[in-house]
Design a protein around this motif. Structure first.
Motif, PDB file in Angstrom:
ATOM      1  N   PRO A   1       0.806  -1.226   0.000  1.00 37.06           N
ATOM      2  CA  PRO A   1       0.000   0.000   0.000  1.00 37.06           C
ATOM      3  C   PRO A   1       0.839   1.276   0.000  1.00 37.06           C
ATOM      4  O   PRO A   1       0.521   2.228  -0.713  1.00 37.06           O
ATOM      5  N   ALA A   2       1.906   1.323   0.790  1.00 36.03           N
ATOM      6  CA  ALA A   2       2.758   2.519   0.811  1.00 36.03           C
ATOM      7  C   ALA A   2       3.427   2.725  -0.538  1.00 36.03           C
ATOM      8  O   ALA A   2       3.640   3.863  -0.975  1.00 36.03           O
ATOM      9  N   GLY A   3       3.742   1.632  -1.217  1.00 40.56           N
ATOM     10  CA  GLY A   3       4.329   1.737  -2.540  1.00 40.56           C
ATOM     11  C   GLY A   3       3.385   2.351  -3.549  1.00 40.56           C
ATOM     12  O   GLY A   3       3.808   3.116  -4.423  1.00 40.56           O
ATOM     13  N   HIS A   4       2.099   2.059  -3.413  1.00 43.51           N
ATOM     14  CA  HIS A   4       1.110   2.652  -4.314  1.00 43.51           C
ATOM     15  C   HIS A   4       1.003   4.159  -4.077  1.00 43.51           C
ATOM     16  O   HIS A   4       0.883   4.945  -5.024  1.00 43.51           O
ATOM     17  N   VAL A   5       1.047   4.562  -2.801  1.00 49.50           N
ATOM     18  CA  VAL A   5       1.038   5.992  -2.480  1.00 49.50           C
ATOM     19  C   VAL A   5       2.262   6.665  -3.090  1.00 49.50           C
ATOM     20  O   VAL A   5       2.176   7.753  -3.675  1.00 49.50           O
ATOM     21  N   LEU A   6       3.398   6.013  -2.978  1.00 46.45           N
ATOM     22  CA  LEU A   6       4.636   6.564  -3.522  1.00 46.45           C
ATOM     23  C   LEU A   6       4.558   6.680  -5.043  1.00 46.45           C
ATOM     24  O   LEU A   6       4.972   7.697  -5.617  1.00 46.45           O
ATOM     25  N   ASP A   7       4.045   5.655  -5.699  1.00 39.74           N
ATOM     26  CA  ASP A   7       3.930   5.692  -7.159  1.00 39.74           C
ATOM     27  C   ASP A   7       3.051   6.862  -7.614  1.00 39.74           C
ATOM     28  O   ASP A   7       3.382   7.560  -8.584  1.00 39.74           O
ATOM     29  N   ALA A  60       2.577  12.460  -9.745  1.00 48.19           N
ATOM     30  CA  ALA A  60       2.114  13.841  -9.542  1.00 48.19           C
ATOM     31  C   ALA A  60       3.274  14.826  -9.577  1.00 48.19           C
ATOM     32  O   ALA A  60       3.100  15.991  -9.961  1.00 48.19           O
ATOM     33  N   ALA A  61       4.457  14.368  -9.188  1.00 47.07           N
ATOM     34  CA  ALA A  61       5.648  15.228  -9.193  1.00 47.07           C
ATOM     35  C   ALA A  61       6.320  15.268 -10.557  1.00 47.07           C
ATOM     36  O   ALA A  61       7.319  15.980 -10.739  1.00 47.07           O
ATOM     37  N   GLY A  62       5.801  14.507 -11.508  1.00 45.14           N
ATOM     38  CA  GLY A  62       6.386  14.481 -12.844  1.00 45.14           C
ATOM     39  C   GLY A  62       7.629  13.631 -12.942  1.00 45.14           C
ATOM     40  O   GLY A  62       8.452  13.828 -13.840  1.00 45.14           O
ATOM     41  N   VAL A  63       7.764  12.657 -12.034  1.00 52.17           N
ATOM     42  CA  VAL A  63       8.931  11.775 -12.030  1.00 52.17           C
ATOM     43  C   VAL A  63       8.531  10.424 -12.602  1.00 52.17           C
ATOM     44  O   VAL A  63       7.540   9.818 -12.166  1.00 52.17           O
ATOM     45  N   ASP A  64       9.284   9.943 -13.563  1.00 52.72           N
ATOM     46  CA  ASP A  64       9.034   8.636 -14.166  1.00 52.72           C
ATOM     47  C   ASP A  64       9.428   7.542 -13.175  1.00 52.72           C
ATOM     48  O   ASP A  64      10.603   7.372 -12.855  1.00 52.72           O
ATOM     49  N   GLY A  65       8.439   6.822 -12.679  1.00 55.11           N
ATOM     50  CA  GLY A  65       8.698   5.793 -11.689  1.00 55.11           C
ATOM     51  C   GLY A  65       9.597   4.679 -12.166  1.00 55.11           C
ATOM     52  O   GLY A  65      10.221   3.977 -11.358  1.00 55.11           O
ATOM     53  N   GLU A  66       9.700   4.508 -13.481  1.00 56.09           N
ATOM     54  CA  GLU A  66      10.571   3.472 -14.027  1.00 56.09           C
ATOM     55  C   GLU A  66      12.033   3.904 -14.035  1.00 56.09           C
ATOM     56  O   GLU A  66      12.916   3.092 -14.301  1.00 56.09           O
ATOM     57  N   GLN A  67      12.271   5.184 -13.759  1.00 48.31           N
ATOM     58  CA  GLN A  67      13.631   5.716 -13.821  1.00 48.31           C
ATOM     59  C   GLN A  67      14.212   6.031 -12.446  1.00 48.31           C
ATOM     60  O   GLN A  67      15.152   6.809 -12.335  1.00 48.31           O
ATOM     61  N   VAL A  68      13.627   5.445 -11.396  1.00 41.79           N
ATOM     62  CA  VAL A  68      14.151   5.653 -10.043  1.00 41.79           C
ATOM     63  C   VAL A  68      14.588   4.307  -9.466  1.00 41.79           C
ATOM     64  O   VAL A  68      14.133   3.247  -9.898  1.00 41.79           O
ATOM     65  N   TYR A  69      15.467   4.372  -8.496  1.00 40.32           N
ATOM     66  CA  TYR A  69      15.997   3.188  -7.822  1.00 40.32           C
ATOM     67  C   TYR A  69      15.416   3.169  -6.417  1.00 40.32           C
ATOM     68  O   TYR A  69      15.558   4.130  -5.656  1.00 40.32           O
ATOM     69  N   GLY A 107       2.689  17.470   0.480  1.00 40.77           N
ATOM     70  CA  GLY A 107       4.048  17.685   0.965  1.00 40.77           C
ATOM     71  C   GLY A 107       5.021  16.692   0.371  1.00 40.77           C
ATOM     72  O   GLY A 107       6.143  17.048  -0.013  1.00 40.77           O
ATOM     73  N   LEU A 108       4.598  15.437   0.267  1.00 40.93           N
ATOM     74  CA  LEU A 108       5.454  14.408  -0.338  1.00 40.93           C
ATOM     75  C   LEU A 108       5.710  14.720  -1.804  1.00 40.93           C
ATOM     76  O   LEU A 108       6.849  14.627  -2.284  1.00 40.93           O
ATOM     77  N   VAL A 109       4.676  15.125  -2.515  1.00 40.27           N
ATOM     78  CA  VAL A 109       4.821  15.468  -3.937  1.00 40.27           C
ATOM     79  C   VAL A 109       5.781  16.636  -4.099  1.00 40.27           C
ATOM     80  O   VAL A 109       6.655  16.635  -4.978  1.00 40.27           O
ATOM     81  N   ALA A 110       5.638  17.653  -3.243  1.00 43.26           N
ATOM     82  CA  ALA A 110       6.512  18.825  -3.332  1.00 43.26           C
ATOM     83  C   ALA A 110       7.966  18.450  -3.087  1.00 43.26           C
ATOM     84  O   ALA A 110       8.879  18.951  -3.765  1.00 43.26           O
TER      85      ALA A 110
END
Length: 213
Positions: A74-80, A85-94, A200-203
């Motif tokens: 569940p926390a991973g879904h929130v993070l995704d 929302a922050a414009g970060v490609d989730g496939e390009q993060v470690y 706040g997390l998105v920012a």
């Protein structure tokens, strides 16, 4: 739990000069602390080995422990959702964690998350240092106080350092942004509080993305 002086620490299991896949394999044999005894498996990391952004969480949860990958619960879904929302490609993060095994308290058939002790964070830190040295991210995002302690090498209060650009404690001194762990958002029952925490997390993620530039 063994006393700090009795705990060997992960450095005895971290192979020198190993590639990322070799590092993941070696972590399966780690006995740097006692958490391996009750966990289903080691949960090392997922993501590209040349990612510009590294996300560091606390430890695997129940779902991650069963599946063997970080941030799939569940926390991973929130993070995704926050990354998108922050414009970060989730496939390009470690994605990784400060502690690689699930610490929990068993209540009947349930396994309840238990925060890692400082000794667990210290024992597991050589793995994170090796990951940072291999991935060489442009920015690290520490998700929560436990992750921040591991990355920065000292305890900090999230509310006091949010918005600041800090440096990781390893030799690379990687620019680091500290934010809340997405699991803390899930614990908020009030819709308004949850939305503000998500914003706040998105920012913070957007701020980290700006540092990649």
């Amino acid at each position: 739990m063994a006393e700090d002086g009795e705990r060997p620490g992960a450095e005895h299991w971290v192979p020198e000069g190993a590639a990322l896949d070799e590092l993941r394999g070696a972590a399966e044999e780690c006995r740097g602390c006692e958490l391996w005894r009750d966990a289903t498996q080691v949960v090392f990391s997922r993501g590209a080995g040349d990612a510009r952004m590294m996300l560091v969480g606390e430890q695997p949860g129940d779902r991650e422990d069963l599946e063997g990958e970080p941030f799939v619960g569940p926390a991973g879904h929130v993070l995704d959702e926050a990354l998108a929302a922050a414009g970060v490609d989730g496939e390009q993060v470690y994605r990784t964690n400060a502690v690689k095994h699930f610490r929990f308290e068993r209540r009947g058939k349930r396994r309840i998350h238990e925060k890692p002790a400082v000794g667990h964070v210290t024992a597991c830190r050589p793995w994170l240092e090796a990951e940072i040295a291999l991935v060489r991210p442009s920015v690290i995002v520490a998700l929560g106080a436990t992750a921040a302690r591991s990355v920065l090498g000292t305890a900090v209060k999230i509310g006091e350092v949010r918005g600041m650009v800090l440096e990781s404690a390893d030799p690379s001194a990687t620019p680091t942004v500290v934010t809340s762990h997405p699991s803390s958002i899930l614990r908020l029952r009030d819709h308004g509080d949850r939305q503000r925490a998500t914003d706040g997390l998105v920012a913070d993620l957007r701020r980290a993305a700006e540092l990649i530039g």
